[in-house]
Design an enzyme around this catalytic site. Structure first.
Site, PDB file in Angstrom:
ATOM      1  N   ASP A  13       0.855  -1.180   0.000  1.00 27.78           N
ATOM      2  CA  ASP A  13       0.000   0.000   0.000  1.00 27.78           C
ATOM      3  C   ASP A  13       0.897   1.238   0.000  1.00 27.78           C
ATOM      4  OD1 ASP A  13      -2.437   1.409   0.152  1.00 27.78           O
ATOM      5  OD2 ASP A  13      -2.204   1.650   2.308  1.00 27.78           O
ATOM      6  N   ASP A  15      -0.243   5.046   0.965  1.00 25.21           N
ATOM      7  CA  ASP A  15      -0.481   5.949   2.093  1.00 25.21           C
ATOM      8  C   ASP A  15      -0.496   5.173   3.398  1.00 25.21           C
ATOM      9  OD1 ASP A  15      -0.756   8.443   0.684  1.00 25.21           O
ATOM     10  OD2 ASP A  15      -2.649   7.677  -0.094  1.00 25.21           O
TER      11      ASP A  15
END
Length: 259
Positions: A13, A15
């Site tokens: 991922d 953020d």
């Protein structure tokens, strides 16, 4: 418990894992740069459909990440690919920004307000009541309802903003039709990412900062799951879920020596 095979490819991922509040997580650029230098397949994932991979590449490059445009996989790309597989050359009414409209065009879709096959809802900085009303009428008229991701809120400098999941709920309330969400935690997002880099679930790890999306998605796709504590979920919170990540680490900096 069956021992997993060595990790040959990585999904991460963005953020909360690589970037936090507009700044790189300490050690994250070194981690990504090591992955690129190793030659192992990897993808950076995001549920955000606003930006194109080129936009995100430029943002990451400014922060010291050496990443190619092809190493970024967004919910917009996954949605466009899903629709191209389901109904090649179809039509859609799209609510979203360049990240989504560009992906839809590239997949061979025609964007139209006239009897579209699908209504596709993505993220945008300014949701238009007129556009939402149009979407409701088209769905009531028979268009199928797709949403890029179920996130209810998104961050901004001023605080939380309503995101695609919240707007999808409004449209569902008005139409009685629930959307099909393509992005995390749908394992479809993981599988499309694996296919994009020719990776296998048995030898791939998913790194995320959220138990309810990243870890759940990776788990359901059969990947090794690694929760980092630089984003949303805490170690204590992780214990409240009925499932667990394969392991919990402080940050991606702890993985540099594994590449």
């Amino acid at each position: 418990m069956k021992e997993r095979k060595p990790i040959e490819s990585w999904l991460t991922d963005m953020d909360g894992v690589l970037v936090h509040e507009g700044e790189p997580v300490p050690g994250a650029p070194e981690f990504v740069n090591r992955m690129k230098a190793s030659g192992k397949p990897f993808l950076i994932l995001t549920n955000n459909s606003i930006y194109t991979p080129r936009d995100l590449q430029a943002r990451l490059t400014r922060m010291g990440f050496e990443v190619d445009e092809q190493s970024i996989w967004t919910a917009a790309l996954a949605t466009a690919q899903f629709l191209a597989d389901q109904r090649p050359g179809g039509t859609a009414y799209v609510i979203g920004e360049a990240g989504l409209t560009t992906a839809m065009h590239a997949s061979g879709y025609v964007l139209t307000e006239f009897e579209p096959d699908y209504v596709v809802l993505g993220e945008t900085r300014t949701y238009s009541f007129e556009a939402i009303t149009k979407a409701i009428r088209l769905i009531n008229g028979g268009a199928r309802f797709i949403c890029t991701n179920p996130d209810a809120t998104g961050p901004s400098n001023e605080g939380l903003l309503p995101a695609a999941g919240s707007v999808a709920a409004m449209i569902s309330k008005a139409t009685g039709v629930k959307p099909y969400f393509v992005g995390k935690p749908n394992p479809m997002m993981m599988r499309s990412a694996l296919n994009a880099i020719g990776a296998h679930s048995e030898t791939t790890a998913m790194i995320g900062d959220r138990m309810d999306t990243d870890v759940l998605c990776g788990l359901e796709a059969g990947l090794e799951t690694i929760l980092v504590l630089t984003g949303i979920s805490s170690r204590m919170e992780s214990e409240t879920y009925p499932y667990r990540p394969s392991r919990i680490i402080d940050s991606v900096a702890d993985l540099i020596d594994e590449i």
